[in-house]
Design a protein around this motif. Structure first.
Motif, PDB file in Angstrom:
ATOM      1  N   UNK A   8       0.832  -1.210   0.000  1.00  0.00           N
ATOM      2  CA  UNK A   8       0.000   0.000   0.000  1.00  0.00           C
ATOM      3  C   UNK A   8       0.862   1.254   0.000  1.00  0.00           C
ATOM      4  N   UNK A   9       1.990   1.223   0.738  1.00  0.00           N
ATOM      5  CA  UNK A   9       2.873   2.388   0.770  1.00  0.00           C
ATOM      6  C   UNK A   9       3.503   2.638  -0.593  1.00  0.00           C
ATOM      7  N   UNK A  10       3.907   1.569  -1.288  1.00  0.00           N
ATOM      8  CA  UNK A  10       4.506   1.736  -2.619  1.00  0.00           C
ATOM      9  C   UNK A  10       3.502   2.308  -3.604  1.00  0.00           C
ATOM     10  N   UNK A  11       2.278   1.774  -3.606  1.00  0.00           N
ATOM     11  CA  UNK A  11       1.242   2.288  -4.516  1.00  0.00           C
ATOM     12  C   UNK A  11       0.911   3.737  -4.168  1.00  0.00           C
ATOM     13  N   UNK A  12       0.841   4.059  -2.866  1.00  0.00           N
ATOM     14  CA  UNK A  12       0.567   5.441  -2.474  1.00  0.00           C
ATOM     15  C   UNK A  12       1.653   6.396  -2.892  1.00  0.00           C
ATOM     16  N   UNK A  13       2.905   5.981  -2.783  1.00  0.00           N
ATOM     17  CA  UNK A  13       4.015   6.846  -3.200  1.00  0.00           C
ATOM     18  C   UNK A  13       3.984   7.083  -4.701  1.00  0.00           C
ATOM     19  N   UNK A  14       3.740   6.007  -5.471  1.00  0.00           N
ATOM     20  CA  UNK A  14       3.718   6.153  -6.920  1.00  0.00           C
ATOM     21  C   UNK A  14       2.553   7.020  -7.384  1.00  0.00           C
ATOM     22  N   UNK A  15       1.436   6.982  -6.661  1.00  0.00           N
ATOM     23  CA  UNK A  15       0.251   7.736  -7.061  1.00  0.00           C
ATOM     24  C   UNK A  15       0.118   9.067  -6.306  1.00  0.00           C
ATOM     25  N   UNK A  71       2.742  -2.851 -15.957  1.00  0.00           N
ATOM     26  CA  UNK A  71       2.521  -1.726 -16.860  1.00  0.00           C
ATOM     27  C   UNK A  71       1.352  -0.870 -16.373  1.00  0.00           C
ATOM     28  N   UNK A  72       0.298  -1.532 -15.891  1.00  0.00           N
ATOM     29  CA  UNK A  72      -0.855  -0.796 -15.383  1.00  0.00           C
ATOM     30  C   UNK A  72      -0.483   0.046 -14.161  1.00  0.00           C
ATOM     31  N   UNK A  73       0.320  -0.514 -13.249  1.00  0.00           N
ATOM     32  CA  UNK A  73       0.779   0.246 -12.086  1.00  0.00           C
ATOM     33  C   UNK A  73       1.612   1.446 -12.520  1.00  0.00           C
ATOM     34  N   UNK A  74       2.471   1.270 -13.513  1.00  0.00           N
ATOM     35  CA  UNK A  74       3.279   2.386 -14.008  1.00  0.00           C
ATOM     36  C   UNK A  74       2.412   3.456 -14.648  1.00  0.00           C
ATOM     37  N   UNK A  75       1.375   3.055 -15.395  1.00  0.00           N
ATOM     38  CA  UNK A  75       0.472   4.031 -16.011  1.00  0.00           C
ATOM     39  C   UNK A  75      -0.264   4.830 -14.943  1.00  0.00           C
ATOM     40  N   UNK A  76      -0.679   4.149 -13.880  1.00  0.00           N
ATOM     41  CA  UNK A  76      -1.343   4.856 -12.791  1.00  0.00           C
ATOM     42  C   UNK A  76      -0.407   5.879 -12.150  1.00  0.00           C
ATOM     43  N   UNK A  77       0.851   5.501 -11.960  1.00  0.00           N
ATOM     44  CA  UNK A  77       1.812   6.438 -11.366  1.00  0.00           C
ATOM     45  C   UNK A  77       2.060   7.642 -12.282  1.00  0.00           C
TER      46      UNK A  77
END
Length: 290
Positions: A8-15, A71-77
């Motif tokens: 969750x912390x990684x996704x929050x940082x990227x977004x 790729x989807x995670x990178x697009x979100x970031x």
């Protein structure tokens, strides 16, 4: 639980969502996430890593799904950090739609694989049940055993079959009844059974014929083996027909590599026997792959 917080912390940082990662740095969350993955893989390494390293079709699909997810995670970031403010809402909805469609595709794929696996298991159980049954007249294995033989050895090695017919057995059945034909079939099958090799399987085929399955062979070896068995049976005498000689005719067919169904090869062999010229003295016909 070990993977939840750093993920969750990684996704929050990227977004760019401080409420998700708080004061945790990206390096810390990635390190904790890697340690959590390593800890889970240590206890379940076979179940987790097999689809990632497998060279089979499901393994390639799993790796493609994992790559698409990254790729989807990178697009979100990218959308959270570099998309202009007026387009934030639209890009978020677009990414959510893509995410939902990707999840739907994964669910459908997993359901398809489960259904295919369950169907294959039921088919295997049915083949095993049928292959255990014996012909009540001759005690031989049935065609189901030949199908199981092809399904087992077809994908991994070369294999072929020899369709063997007793010349004149139809006339014997018409003249003396089916019991006389069955008795002649038992006499021939008994002699062939005693001469079988470990890599061979003799089964009863329809229309009062026999089917010899052979693995690890070539077409020439298959033809030589069929000629050898025909010569062996030619030495027999039928005591109920004034000690007449018994003649066999055979068609040898090599199956294609990976073919798990013997039906095309059987049809090819039967067609070769039916189309043989009346004056042809050859007892064994060699056929191309069915």
């Amino acid at each position: 639980m070990a993977l939840g917080l750093p993920f969750a912390a990684t996704i929050g940082y990227l977004n760019n969502a401080p409420l998700l990662f708080g004061e945790m740095s990206l390096s810390t969350s990635v390190t904790l996430l890697a340690l959590g993955v390593a800890n889970v893989a240590r206890h379940a390494r076979r179940a987790m890593l097999r689809p990632l390293v497998s060279s089979s079709r499901p393994g390639r699909v799993v790796r493609a799904i994992l790559l698409a997810w990254l790729v989807l995670v990178a697009v979100q970031a990218v959308a959270a950090r570099f998309v202009p403010a007026p387009w934030i809402a639209t890009s978020g909805v677009a990414v959510m739609v893509v995410d939902a469609l990707a999840m739907l595709a994964v669910i459908l794929f997993l359901g398809m694989k489960y259904d295919a696996s369950a169907t294959r298991l039921r088919l295997t159980e049915w083949r095993l049940y049928n292959s255990a049954l014996r012909d009540p007249s001759t005690g031989m294995r049935s065609r189901a055993s030949a199908e199981l033989f092809s399904a087992t050895f077809g994908p991994i090695t070369s294999h072929g079959l020899v369709l063997i017919e007793i010349e004149g057995i139809v006339a014997v059945a018409r003249r003396s009844g089916p019991e006389a034909a069955e008795r002649l079939l038992r006499l021939v099958s008994g002699a062939l059974q005693r001469a079988l090799r470990p890599e061979e399987l003799l089964c009863r085929e329809d229309e009062l014929s026999l089917l010899l399955m052979v693995r690890n062979c070539t077409l020439e070896q298959l033809g030589d083996r069929a000629a050898e068995l025909c010569a062996l049976v030619a030495e027999l005498r039928d005591p109920d027909r004034e000690m007449c000689r018994i003649s066999l005719s055979a068609a040898a067919v090599m199956a294609r590599r990976g073919d798990g169904d013997p039906a095309p090869s059987i049809r090819r062999a039967r067609q070769a026997l039916r189309s043989a010229k009346p004056g042809d003295t050859r007892r064994v016909l060699l056929c191309e792959a069915a």
